[in-house]
Design a protein around this motif. Sequence first.
Motif, short mmCIF file in Angstrom:
data_model
loop_
_atom_site.label_atom_id
_atom_site.label_comp_id
_atom_site.label_asym_id
_atom_site.label_seq_id
_atom_site.Cartn_x
_atom_site.Cartn_y
_atom_site.Cartn_z
N TYR A 95 0.81 -1.23 0.00
CA TYR A 95 0.00 0.00 0.00
C TYR A 95 0.84 1.27 0.00
N ILE A 96 2.15 1.13 -0.26
CA ILE A 96 2.97 2.31 -0.55
C ILE A 96 2.66 2.80 -1.96
N SER A 97 1.93 1.98 -2.73
CA SER A 97 1.64 2.31 -4.14
C SER A 97 0.93 3.65 -4.33
N PRO A 98 -0.05 4.04 -3.49
CA PRO A 98 -0.67 5.35 -3.70
C PRO A 98 0.33 6.50 -3.64
N ALA A 99 1.33 6.38 -2.77
CA ALA A 99 2.36 7.43 -2.68
C ALA A 99 3.15 7.50 -3.98
N ILE A 100 3.45 6.34 -4.58
CA ILE A 100 4.17 6.32 -5.86
C ILE A 100 3.33 6.95 -6.95
N VAL A 101 2.03 6.64 -6.94
CA VAL A 101 1.11 7.23 -7.93
C VAL A 101 1.08 8.75 -7.78
N LEU A 102 1.05 9.24 -6.54
CA LEU A 102 1.00 10.68 -6.29
C LEU A 102 2.24 11.39 -6.83
N VAL A 103 3.37 10.68 -6.86
CA VAL A 103 4.60 11.27 -7.39
C VAL A 103 4.63 11.21 -8.92
N ILE A 119 3.21 15.84 1.28
CA ILE A 119 3.18 15.47 2.70
C ILE A 119 2.76 14.01 2.85
N THR A 120 1.78 13.59 2.07
CA THR A 120 1.33 12.19 2.11
C THR A 120 2.46 11.24 1.74
N VAL A 121 3.20 11.58 0.69
CA VAL A 121 4.31 10.75 0.24
C VAL A 121 5.37 10.64 1.34
N ILE A 122 5.70 11.75 1.96
CA ILE A 122 6.72 11.75 3.03
C ILE A 122 6.26 10.88 4.21
N ALA A 123 4.96 11.02 4.57
CA ALA A 123 4.41 10.22 5.67
C ALA A 123 4.46 8.72 5.34
N CYS A 124 4.12 8.38 4.10
CA CYS A 124 4.15 6.97 3.68
C CYS A 124 5.58 6.42 3.71
N LEU A 125 6.54 7.23 3.27
CA LEU A 125 7.94 6.80 3.31
C LEU A 125 8.43 6.64 4.75
N ALA A 126 7.96 7.52 5.64
CA ALA A 126 8.31 7.40 7.06
C ALA A 126 7.75 6.10 7.63
N GLY A 127 6.49 5.80 7.29
CA GLY A 127 5.89 4.55 7.73
C GLY A 127 6.63 3.35 7.18
N MET A 128 7.03 3.43 5.92
CA MET A 128 7.76 2.34 5.28
C MET A 128 9.09 2.10 5.97
#
Length: 284
Positions: A95-103, A119-128
């Motif tokens: 589910y990191i995929s939505p962050a990739i799509v946003l980029v 901000i969403t992408v950064i948060a997802c990368l932090a979670g990852m």
Amino acid sequence: MKKNQYTRGILATVAAALIWSTAGVLVKLISQDAFTILFYRSLYAGLLFFAVFRKEALHFDRRALLISIFYAPLLICFVSSTKLTTAANAIFLQYISPAIVLVLEPRLLGTRIKRYNLITVIACLAGMSLFLFDQPDNDTHWLGILLAALSGVFLAGLVLSLRFSNRSEQVSGILLGNIWVVLVTLPFFIKAPSPTATEHIMLAYLGFIQIGVGYLLFTYGQRRIPALETSLISMLEPILNPVWVVLWYGERPSMWSIAGGAIILIALVLRQWYTRTLKPMLPG
């Protein structure tokens, strides 16, 4: 009538998410190797797609081919990672995929990436990044982590390729993707021992129901409810997937994995909620 259609759309999307969430526990319970499971799963799913869509599913073109190129490795990476690491790691990292799509989407459309998406992408990368802590120190497990992350990359590619294609291309692309999986995993199927009767039932469920019926329910709901609600309801899949595995298989993810997955899901939900609050302010 519109209210009834909306309700049916909600129920169909919830049912699709529930069905999709059962993949992890069944992959864990079936004693066959990942590639043998993939053979049966894609064979049954391909048969269902052909039976339901017939000629429409045979409309192969460049866009269908592109869809299949992302779809086939997505299935292979997800099932393989579920076998090698915990089901929670496999589904949360996917589910990191939505962050990739946003980029990628702004680059494809020639638009600027919005601040809330960044901000969403950064948060997802932090979670990852939390998935790097408190994991078993063995090569097999880390290969599972890598494949889970790769499944997120392929899922992002699939989402984008589906977004820029029509219904016929989508259906034929998914059928073709299942054909690729069957061809790649055929040697493993030939060498594998025959599944038990119970495993045959679970394999048939994974193909006919988990992929096939899940897709049909999701597309039915997608046509009847807003995309925002579709996205939020779909979050039931990564939430419930590890739950079924804990209940029926007894596999417990690490607290770091749970925390990382929670950050990713919360970031995506908040992003969806925030974009909804922006809609009234957008020019009509």
